[in-house]
Write a protein that holds these residues in place. Structure first.
Motif, short mmCIF file in Angstrom:
data_model
loop_
_atom_site.label_atom_id
_atom_site.label_comp_id
_atom_site.label_asym_id
_atom_site.label_seq_id
_atom_site.Cartn_x
_atom_site.Cartn_y
_atom_site.Cartn_z
N MET A 143 0.82 -1.21 0.00
CA MET A 143 0.00 0.00 0.00
C MET A 143 0.86 1.27 0.00
O MET A 143 0.49 2.28 -0.59
N LEU A 144 2.03 1.19 0.62
CA LEU A 144 2.95 2.33 0.60
C LEU A 144 3.44 2.60 -0.82
O LEU A 144 3.58 3.76 -1.24
N THR A 160 -7.27 4.68 -10.68
CA THR A 160 -7.28 4.96 -9.25
C THR A 160 -6.49 3.90 -8.48
O THR A 160 -6.31 2.77 -8.94
N ARG A 161 -6.06 4.28 -7.31
CA ARG A 161 -5.35 3.34 -6.43
C ARG A 161 -6.26 2.17 -6.04
O ARG A 161 -5.80 1.03 -5.94
N LYS A 162 -7.52 2.47 -5.85
CA LYS A 162 -8.46 1.41 -5.50
C LYS A 162 -8.57 0.39 -6.63
O LYS A 162 -8.64 -0.83 -6.40
N GLU A 221 0.52 4.12 -2.75
CA GLU A 221 0.31 5.51 -2.34
C GLU A 221 1.36 6.43 -2.93
O GLU A 221 1.07 7.58 -3.30
N ALA A 222 2.59 5.94 -3.06
CA ALA A 222 3.70 6.77 -3.54
C ALA A 222 3.70 6.94 -5.06
O ALA A 222 4.41 7.81 -5.57
N GLU A 231 -7.68 8.04 -3.17
CA GLU A 231 -7.14 7.63 -1.88
C GLU A 231 -6.67 6.17 -1.92
O GLU A 231 -7.19 5.35 -2.67
N THR A 232 -5.68 5.88 -1.08
CA THR A 232 -5.19 4.52 -0.96
C THR A 232 -6.11 3.74 -0.02
O THR A 232 -6.39 4.19 1.09
#
Length: 327
Positions: free
Chosen positions: A124-125, A158-160, A128-129, A136-137
């Protein structure tokens, strides 16, 4: 009268000739090399009409005439086919080529690579990066539910969505390999297979060793013997953060946690990372061996042993190597 007749015949012909000349000139310009000497990236937002697209391309310096571009698009009946996206326009690309690129939606593909053996929190990091992904993560998913792999996506993803792709890839892979698993394995469920694969993943960074390490653990579970895996102890201490950052202390080897496989029988309660395809395949189809032990050999790999006596000798050799490194 004769003049009028000649004019009636000649004027339409002249008009046709002029129209043909204009058409051929426009076709030549539409298919001629573009004005840009280097490739350029153009972003076309969703909802742009064909005129706005032409204007955006003109400002980017990749077309030389918006009127000819619009005429070419309309002649090819492509007004409703030009797709939004982020495009790399090759150097000197013609307007005809640019129309085809937009029509086919050949957007730039970005990539994110997830290495094997990371925890869900660590993955997840990375998500996110990533500077291209948006949104949003999501919270860290269940450990072991993501497949380490390289994922391609277009700008605006998207991150999702990427995390969902990782989950789906993990499910799809397990669907593919579960039915071909070996018989008489010492576990019954897919979750247990992922748990064991996660331990194999963390025990060795040498790809060729994964099947052999898997075989050692399968042999131990079959006896049964405790797994005695250091990475499980580390996960019990730090959880999803992944790395301890120092050697395990003697007191930690003796500390009772659900993940201390020196003290508990069988598998830990959850995976300790997200294993890759090779580790999953190794635990589902391990080679037949009579090895029950392994220890680092000083080269980045491991020395494998059949008996405790052999193993203890290999441990003494490893400790000698460690002492020499410290001098």
């Amino acid at each position: 009268m004769r003049f009028i007749l000649i004019a009636a015949i000649c004027l339409p012909l002249l008009g046709l000739a002029l129209a043909g000349t204009v058409f051929l000139y426009g076709k030549y310009r539409f298919e001629a090399a573009g004005p840009h000497a280097e490739s350029r990236v153009v972003m076309l937002d969703p909802g742009l009409g064909v005129r706005a697209i032409a204007s955006r391309l003109d400002k980017a310096g990749v077309i030389s005439d918006t009127v000819i571009f619009l005429a070419g698009v309309r002649f090819n009946r492509a007004e409703g086919d030009l797709k939004a996206g982020e495009y790399e326009i090759p150097a000197r690309a013609s307007m005809a080529s640019i129309m085809r690129i937009l029509r086919e939606g050949r957007s730039i593909l970005h990539r994110i690579t997830i290495p094997e053996g990371l925890t869900s929190e660590q993955i997840m990091l990375l998500v996110e990066a990533n500077p291209v992904l948006v949104g949003e993560t999501p919270p860290a998913p269940r450990e072991g539910s993501l497949l380490p792999e390289t994922y391609s996506f277009t700008r605006g993803a998207t991150r999702k969505e990427i995390v969902s792709d990782m989950k789906e890839a993990a499910r799809t892979l397990m669907d593919e390999i579960w039915e071909d698993r070996a018989k008489d394995l010492p576990f019954d469920t897919r979750e247990e297979a992922v748990i064991l694969a996660s331990i194999v993943e963390k025990e060795t960074g040498v790809a060729s060793e994964r099947p052999r390490v898997a075989a050692v653990f399968v042999n131990r579970l079959n006896v049964p013997m405790r797994l005695q895996s250091d990475p499980t102890i580390i996960y019990g201490l730090v959880g999803g953060k992944g790395a301890l950052g120092r050697p395990i202390r003697r007191s930690e080897l003796d500390r009772q946690t659900p993940y201390n496989t020196y003290l508990v029988d069988g598998l830990p309660p959850t995976p300790i990372c997200n294993p890759g395809k090779a580790s999953l395949e190794a635990v589902l189809n391990p080679p037949e061996t009579d090895e029950f032990y392994f220890v680092a050999d000083g080269t980045g790999g491991h020395a494998f042993s059949r008996t405790l006596r052999e193993h203890q000798q290999r441990v003494r050799e490893w400790r000698q190597i460690e002492r020499q490194k410290d001098k």
